[in-house]
Design a protein around this motif. Structure first.
Motif, short mmCIF file in Angstrom:
data_model
loop_
_atom_site.label_atom_id
_atom_site.label_comp_id
_atom_site.label_asym_id
_atom_site.label_seq_id
_atom_site.Cartn_x
_atom_site.Cartn_y
_atom_site.Cartn_z
N PRO A 115 0.92 -1.17 -0.10
CA PRO A 115 0.00 0.07 0.05
C PRO A 115 0.79 1.20 -0.16
O PRO A 115 1.94 1.17 0.61
N THR A 116 0.26 2.41 -0.56
CA THR A 116 1.05 3.56 -0.53
C THR A 116 0.04 4.78 0.14
O THR A 116 -0.98 4.36 0.45
N SER A 203 5.62 -5.61 -6.89
CA SER A 203 5.43 -5.14 -5.53
C SER A 203 4.37 -3.84 -5.83
O SER A 203 3.89 -3.28 -4.77
N GLU A 204 4.02 -3.58 -7.04
CA GLU A 204 2.99 -2.41 -6.87
C GLU A 204 1.93 -2.78 -8.26
O GLU A 204 1.98 -3.71 -8.91
N ASP A 205 1.00 -1.95 -7.82
CA ASP A 205 -0.28 -2.33 -9.04
C ASP A 205 -0.10 -1.50 -10.09
O ASP A 205 0.42 -0.25 -9.93
N LEU A 206 -0.40 -2.11 -11.30
CA LEU A 206 -0.30 -1.16 -12.61
C LEU A 206 -1.16 0.26 -12.40
O LEU A 206 -0.85 1.20 -12.92
N VAL A 207 -2.21 0.09 -11.80
CA VAL A 207 -3.25 1.24 -11.79
C VAL A 207 -2.63 2.36 -10.81
O VAL A 207 -2.76 3.47 -10.82
N ASP A 208 -1.41 2.05 -10.03
CA ASP A 208 -0.83 3.02 -9.24
C ASP A 208 0.23 3.81 -9.78
O ASP A 208 0.93 4.49 -9.34
N ALA A 209 0.57 3.14 -11.13
CA ALA A 209 2.01 3.48 -11.79
C ALA A 209 1.74 5.04 -11.86
O ALA A 209 0.67 5.65 -12.79
N GLY A 210 2.64 6.01 -11.32
CA GLY A 210 2.55 7.30 -11.58
C GLY A 210 1.38 7.93 -10.86
O GLY A 210 1.29 9.46 -11.09
N TRP A 211 0.50 7.53 -10.06
CA TRP A 211 -0.51 8.21 -9.55
C TRP A 211 -0.24 8.96 -8.48
O TRP A 211 -0.60 10.00 -8.44
#
Length: 230
Positions: A115-116, A203-211
């Protein structure tokens, strides 16, 4: 002078009973492998994720394996089907089996998103449901090949088994590449870095890339806008 005869590009040509709505639905399911290839290329180009490129490489290797198996076994398609080429094993069944099994292994065993501040990744239970949906979809595509009489049940089952085996083996190969450092070494190559390849989706979701960057810029823009209005 007579015109030259025209040829037909039969890549997406599907025979089905026009009076049967289920056959019409199955005819559309026959396009799933082509659609997944478009998805592969689109995601690989837009995300530059190593995992997607590796999965696509395994998918194409599975297709090459199917091509070799068909020409080694040389079993014809069902008699009531006028399709060209050999039928054992079903390439559609093998394709979707590889995709669904590898995706399931990735979501349940390899993908561990953190989570971020701006995003809470999907839980393990949601990833499990997504895996089940992928497996059910693959089974539907495989069944459609029998319904359309493009393949016998045995040809479809063998295709599913071959796709399953390829997915498990390739997942093991990519895991070895990660643990042994070969993937990290490859990502450090100049040519690979020129393409800006990365390995974040584990380790990250694609939907979170650059968000996070987008949210930061949006907040700064809103702050500037509020200062100008005041």
């Amino acid at each position: 002078m007579d015109d030259a005869p025209l040829a037909s590009l039969s890549l997406t040509h599907v025979n089905y009973d026009a009076s049967d709505p289920y056959a019409y639905f199955c005819a559309w399911l026959a396009l799933v492998p082509q659609a997944l290839c478009v998805v592969y290329v689109t995601l690989a180009w837009s995300s530059r994720e190593a995992e997607i490129v590796l999965m696509f490489a395994g998918q194409m290797s599975c297709e090459a394996f199917n091509w070799g198996l068909k020409r080694w076994i040389k079993e014809e398609r069902p008699r009531q089907m006028n399709g060209r080429g050999y039928g054992m094993p079903s390439s559609h069944a093998q394709f979707v089996s590889f995709f669904s099994i590898y995706l399931t292994l990735f979501l349940l065993l390899r993908h561990k998103p953190h989570p971020t501040e701006t995003h809470t990744p999907i839980s393990f239970s949601h990833r499990f449901l997504l895996s089940c949906a992928a497996l059910v979809s693959a089974a539907t595509v495989a069944w459609s090949r029998i319904y359309l009489n493009y393949h016998t049940p045995k040809q479809v089952l063998v295709g599913c088994g071959a796709g399953f085996s390829c997915a498990v083996v390739w997942f093991g190969v990519t895991e070895f590449m990660r643990r042994s450092g070969w993937l990290a070494w490859g990502l450090d190559l100049v040519v690979v870095r020129w393409f800006r390849m990365r390995d974040l989706v584990v380790s990250e979701d694609l939907v979170d890339a650059g968000w996070a960057r987008w949210e930061g810029r949006r907040k700064k823009r809103n702050i500037r806008g509020s200062k100008k209005s005041s």
